[in-house]
Scaffold this motif. Structure first.
Motif, PDB file in Angstrom:
ATOM      1  N   MET A  31       0.692  -1.216  -0.083  1.00  0.00           N
ATOM      2  CA  MET A  31       0.244   0.256  -0.105  1.00  0.00           C
ATOM      3  C   MET A  31       0.832   1.254  -0.034  1.00  0.00           C
ATOM      4  N   LEU A  32       1.990   1.201   0.907  1.00  0.00           N
ATOM      5  CA  LEU A  32       2.933   2.491   0.999  1.00  0.00           C
ATOM      6  C   LEU A  32       3.526   2.670  -0.686  1.00  0.00           C
TER       7      LEU A  32
ATOM      8  N   HIS B 186      -4.589   2.170  -4.179  1.00  0.00           N
ATOM      9  CA  HIS B 186      -4.104   2.264  -2.990  1.00  0.00           C
ATOM     10  C   HIS B 186      -5.335   2.858  -1.950  1.00  0.00           C
TER      11      HIS B 186
ATOM     12  N   ARG C  54      -6.168   0.541   1.618  1.00  0.00           N
ATOM     13  CA  ARG C  54      -6.115   1.166   2.734  1.00  0.00           C
ATOM     14  C   ARG C  54      -7.446   0.802   3.550  1.00  0.00           C
TER      15      ARG C  54
ATOM     16  N   ALA D 162       5.628  -1.595  10.582  1.00  0.00           N
ATOM     17  CA  ALA D 162       5.403  -0.003  10.667  1.00  0.00           C
ATOM     18  C   ALA D 162       4.688   0.107  12.173  1.00  0.00           C
ATOM     19  N   GLY D 163       4.225  -0.888  12.952  1.00  0.00           N
ATOM     20  CA  GLY D 163       3.701  -0.908  13.953  1.00  0.00           C
ATOM     21  C   GLY D 163       4.441  -1.313  15.236  1.00  0.00           C
TER      22      GLY D 163
ATOM     23  N   THR E 165       8.463   2.053  14.739  1.00  0.00           N
ATOM     24  CA  THR E 165       8.217   3.567  15.198  1.00  0.00           C
ATOM     25  C   THR E 165       7.826   3.847  16.537  1.00  0.00           C
TER      26      THR E 165
ATOM     27  N   PHE F  45      10.534   9.896   3.918  1.00  0.00           N
ATOM     28  CA  PHE F  45       9.924   9.119   3.122  1.00  0.00           C
ATOM     29  C   PHE F  45      10.376   9.609   1.728  1.00  0.00           C
TER      30      PHE F  45
ATOM     31  N   ARG G 177       9.537  10.027  -2.691  1.00  0.00           N
ATOM     32  CA  ARG G 177       8.759  10.247  -3.714  1.00  0.00           C
ATOM     33  C   ARG G 177       9.473  10.433  -5.095  1.00  0.00           C
TER      34      ARG G 177
ATOM     35  N   THR H  69       5.043  14.223  11.956  1.00  0.00           N
ATOM     36  CA  THR H  69       5.629  12.834  12.480  1.00  0.00           C
ATOM     37  C   THR H  69       5.037  11.666  11.531  1.00  0.00           C
ATOM     38  N   PHE H  70       3.636  11.784  11.269  1.00  0.00           N
ATOM     39  CA  PHE H  70       2.853  10.894  10.579  1.00  0.00           C
ATOM     40  C   PHE H  70       2.675  11.141   9.177  1.00  0.00           C
TER      41      PHE H  70
ATOM     42  N   HIS I  27      -1.154   8.935   2.090  1.00  0.00           N
ATOM     43  CA  HIS I  27      -0.377   7.921   2.846  1.00  0.00           C
ATOM     44  C   HIS I  27      -0.060   8.173   4.602  1.00  0.00           C
TER      45      HIS I  27
ATOM     46  N   CYS J 154      -0.033   8.250   8.064  1.00  0.00           N
ATOM     47  CA  CYS J 154      -0.093   7.016   9.030  1.00  0.00           C
ATOM     48  C   CYS J 154      -1.330   6.233   9.167  1.00  0.00           C
TER      49      CYS J 154
ATOM     50  N   GLY K 247      -1.397   4.163  11.203  1.00  0.00           N
ATOM     51  CA  GLY K 247      -1.721   3.575  12.606  1.00  0.00           C
ATOM     52  C   GLY K 247      -1.358   4.893  13.598  1.00  0.00           C
TER      53      GLY K 247
HETATM   54  C1  HEM Z   1       5.243   6.764  16.391  1.00  0.00           C
HETATM   55  C2  HEM Z   1       4.881   5.905  15.550  1.00  0.00           C
HETATM   56  C3  HEM Z   1       4.616   5.960  13.971  1.00  0.00           C
HETATM   57  C4  HEM Z   1       5.357   6.886  13.283  1.00  0.00           C
HETATM   58  C5  HEM Z   1       6.113   8.095  13.278  1.00  0.00           C
HETATM   59  C6  HEM Z   1       4.691   6.492  11.794  1.00  0.00           C
HETATM   60  C7  HEM Z   1       5.271   7.089  10.677  1.00  0.00           C
HETATM   61  C8  HEM Z   1       4.553   7.026   9.693  1.00  0.00           C
HETATM   62  C9  HEM Z   1       4.662   7.847   8.389  1.00  0.00           C
HETATM   63  C10 HEM Z   1       5.520   9.268   8.398  1.00  0.00           C
HETATM   64  C11 HEM Z   1       3.746   7.274   7.364  1.00  0.00           C
HETATM   65  C12 HEM Z   1       3.638   8.223   5.953  1.00  0.00           C
HETATM   66  C13 HEM Z   1       4.504   7.373   4.882  1.00  0.00           C
HETATM   67  C14 HEM Z   1       4.516   8.393   3.579  1.00  0.00           C
HETATM   68  O1  HEM Z   1       4.201   9.194   3.512  1.00  0.00           O
HETATM   69  O2  HEM Z   1       4.948   7.446   2.553  1.00  0.00           O
HETATM   70  C15 HEM Z   1       3.270   6.169   7.809  1.00  0.00           C
HETATM   71  C16 HEM Z   1       2.454   5.061   7.038  1.00  0.00           C
HETATM   72  C17 HEM Z   1       1.906   4.147   7.537  1.00  0.00           C
HETATM   73  N1  HEM Z   1       1.959   3.664   8.789  1.00  0.00           N
HETATM   74 FE1  HEM Z   1       2.838   4.684  10.378  1.00  0.00          FE
HETATM   75  N2  HEM Z   1       3.995   5.433  11.826  1.00  0.00           N
HETATM   76  C18 HEM Z   1       3.726   5.019  13.359  1.00  0.00           C
HETATM   77  C19 HEM Z   1       3.303   4.022  13.870  1.00  0.00           C
HETATM   78  C20 HEM Z   1       2.087   3.169  13.031  1.00  0.00           C
HETATM   79  C21 HEM Z   1       1.483   2.087  13.682  1.00  0.00           C
HETATM   80  C22 HEM Z   1       1.218   1.891  15.194  1.00  0.00           C
HETATM   81  C23 HEM Z   1       0.909   1.428  12.633  1.00  0.00           C
HETATM   82  C24 HEM Z   1       0.184   0.144  12.749  1.00  0.00           C
HETATM   83  C25 HEM Z   1       0.303  -0.768  12.354  1.00  0.00           C
HETATM   84  C26 HEM Z   1       1.397   2.223  11.212  1.00  0.00           C
HETATM   85  C27 HEM Z   1       1.173   1.844  10.099  1.00  0.00           C
HETATM   86  C28 HEM Z   1       1.454   2.555   9.029  1.00  0.00           C
HETATM   87  C29 HEM Z   1       1.058   2.026   7.425  1.00  0.00           C
HETATM   88  C30 HEM Z   1       0.055   0.761   7.324  1.00  0.00           C
HETATM   89  C31 HEM Z   1       1.325   3.112   6.694  1.00  0.00           C
HETATM   90  C32 HEM Z   1       1.027   3.259   5.259  1.00  0.00           C
HETATM   91  C33 HEM Z   1      -0.096   3.790   4.900  1.00  0.00           C
HETATM   92  C34 HEM Z   1      -0.372   4.475   3.473  1.00  0.00           C
HETATM   93  O3  HEM Z   1       0.481   4.162   2.658  1.00  0.00           O
HETATM   94  O4  HEM Z   1      -1.575   4.679   3.155  1.00  0.00           O
HETATM   95  N3  HEM Z   1       2.212   3.122  11.515  1.00  0.00           N
HETATM   96  N4  HEM Z   1       3.637   6.105   9.039  1.00  0.00           N
END
Ligand code: HEM
Length: 426
Positions: free
Chosen positions: A88-89, A96, A100, A255-256, A259, A305, A307, A357-358, A364, A366, A368
């Motif tokens: 998905m990422l 996508h 999601r 991812a879970g 981070t 990340f 692009r 941060t997310f 995309h 985050c 989670g």
């Molecule tokens: C402090 C903790 C976390 C940080 C800093 C973080 C950071 C990020 C960031 C920056 C992205 C964006 C990626 C992009 O723009 O290409 C992302 C996507 C994602 N994160 Fe997190 N994440 C965290 C925790 C989690 C948790 C707990 C999960 C759950 C399992 C998770 C699952 C995902 C998934 C599945 C994506 C992809 C989303 C997509 O492509 O639509 N993350 N995360």
């Protein structure tokens, strides 16, 4: 000594291991908001964007800045690799969204509220065990265990598997760190694993584990994440292929895990380094939920990340050409003085902490984020009142050798006498 733009190299992993990236981000934000960073071959180099406004713009515009065309990481992939490693990422547009949406409802604040009691119990047990020891490694005993156990619950796998899940995560995310990787990212041997996520043989073990779970749950009525993945058809009508499933599963495991762990470690370190902020939260624990946003800004567990530009774009007087790699440095945006007053001040009373941060509002963003926020909140709601005489660092705190995750590897601490008893009764 002020750094010059010519001295900046964000492809150099030593810079990150030694904690020198922050001063490089500062100089780029000030003097070169769009900066070309050469890379050693076979990579071609990348554009760095370090200001908050630019990071937001790029992550929101997935038509111009694609995650699919070249993937989401710095490694340059050929068509075969991109296809094999896609999750998905690394997918844009309709597909996508469909991928999601398969799990989106599992990660809403409302749904996650059902885990609050479990999470608090887990946090207490984790902290009781750690704080009962006179000294321990904070990463090993507290941060690493905790997020993966929550994920194990969501995947409905036994607690005994968490050690294995942590090890897989370390080997994959730490693929540029000799302490973690069995096969280093840029080594010749990694060629054998070029079709695997992170070029890591650990991915094969994760796939096998995921397939076993899928086989048991296909056709059943389970509500865990694996059951949902194997028993639902995405809204675009295209069922999950074997590749889609295995890469989705692997993404969740990685991812879970990593981070949130690093967010907890960085926050603990910040509270030790800023005892006034710790004291404030001890006096006014009702501030902790809001302070989580400052914890997240401060920690910035993901540096960047990537692009790929799909057309020529003019920015800051220069031209990004179609096909160029564009790197958004979330960590830098979280220290942008245009957005955050005195950005290197750790201030748990900040309001409206507009961190990235997310990511920020893009497709995309985050998945989670609510889970991570909840885990961090509960962790510090439980931990802070127990640290009545603080926690002392007893040795070098070491970083993961990576320009992707901003991770803490070793974090030796000691509990000053008396804390365990008070902690136990909290
Ligand atoms: C402090 C903790 C976390 C940080 C800093 C973080 C950071 C990020 C960031 C920056 C992205 C964006 C990626 C992009 O723009 O290409 C992302 C996507 C994602 N994160 Fe997190 N994440 C965290 C925790 C989690 C948790 C707990 C999960 C759950 C399992 C998770 C699952 C995902 C998934 C599945 C994506 C992809 C989303 C997509 O492509 O639509 N993350 N995360």
């Amino acid at each position: 000594m002020t750094l010059h733009v010519d001295e900046v190299d964000l492809a150099d992993l030593d810079v990150f291991e030694q904690g020198r990236a922050w001063s490089m981000f500062d100089v780029l934000r000030r003097d070169a908001p769009l900066h070309w960073n050469p890379e050693p071959p076979p990579n071609k180099g990348f554009w760095s964007l370090t200001r908050h406004a630019d990071v937001v713009r790029v992550t929101r515009d997935d038509e111009t800045f694609s995650s699919e065309v070249g993937g989401a990481n710095l490694e340059e992939l050929d068509a075969e690799q991109l296809e094999a490693r896609k999750s998905m990422l690394e997918t844009d547009g309709v597909r996508h969204r469909a991928l999601r949406r398969l799990l989106q409802s599992e990660f809403t604040a409302r749904r996650l509220a059902g885990y609050e009691v479990f999470l608090r119990g887990l946090t207490r047990a984790t902290l009781d065990a750690a704080l009962a020891k006179p000294s321990f490694d904070f990463v090993e005993e507290v941060s690493a265990e905790f997020p993966i156990r929550v994920l194990a619950r969501m995947l409905d796998v036994p607690d005994e598997h968490t050690g294995q899940l942590i090890e897989w995560g370390n080997r994959m995310i730490g693929n540029s760190d000799p302490d973690y990787a069995d096969v280093l990212l840029h080594s010749e041997e990694s060629e054998k694993y070029r079709l695997l996520p992170f070029r890591s043989p650990a991915a094969l073990e994760v796939f096998e584990y995921g397939f076993e779970l899928a086989a048991k749950r296909r056709g059943g009525d389970g509500t865990d994440l694996v059951s949902r993945l194997v028993n639902q058809v995405p809204e675009d009508g295209l069922p999950l292929s074997e590749r889609d499933f295995r890469n989705y599963f692997l993404l969740l495991v990685v991812a879970g895990n990593e981070t949130t762990r690093h967010a907890i470690s960085h926050t603990m370190k910040a509270l030790i380094d800023h005892p006034d902020q710790l004291a404030l939260l001890q006096e006014q624990p009702e501030r902790i939920p809001a302070a989580v946003e400052e914890f997240l800004r401060w920690a910035s567990p993901i540096y960047h990340f990537r692009r790929t530009a799909t057309r020529d774009v003019e920015l800051h007087g220069r031209t990004i050409r179609a096909g160029d790699k564009v790197v958004v440095w979330f960590a830098s945006a979280n220290r942008d003085e245009r957005v955050f007053d005195d950005p290197y001040r750790f201030d748990v009373t900040r309001t409206r902490v507009d961190h990235v941060t997310f990511g920020k509002g893009g497709p995309h963003f985050c998945l989670g984020n609510q889970l991570a926020r909840m885990e961090i909140r509960i962790m510090f709601e439980e931990l802070i009142p127990r640290l009545t005489s603080g926690l002392a660092v007893t040795g070098p705190v070491t970083r993961v050798r990576s320009n992707f995750v901003n991770g803490i590897k070793k974090f030796p601490v000691a509990v000053p006498a008396g804390d365990e008893r008070e902690g136990g009764e909290a």
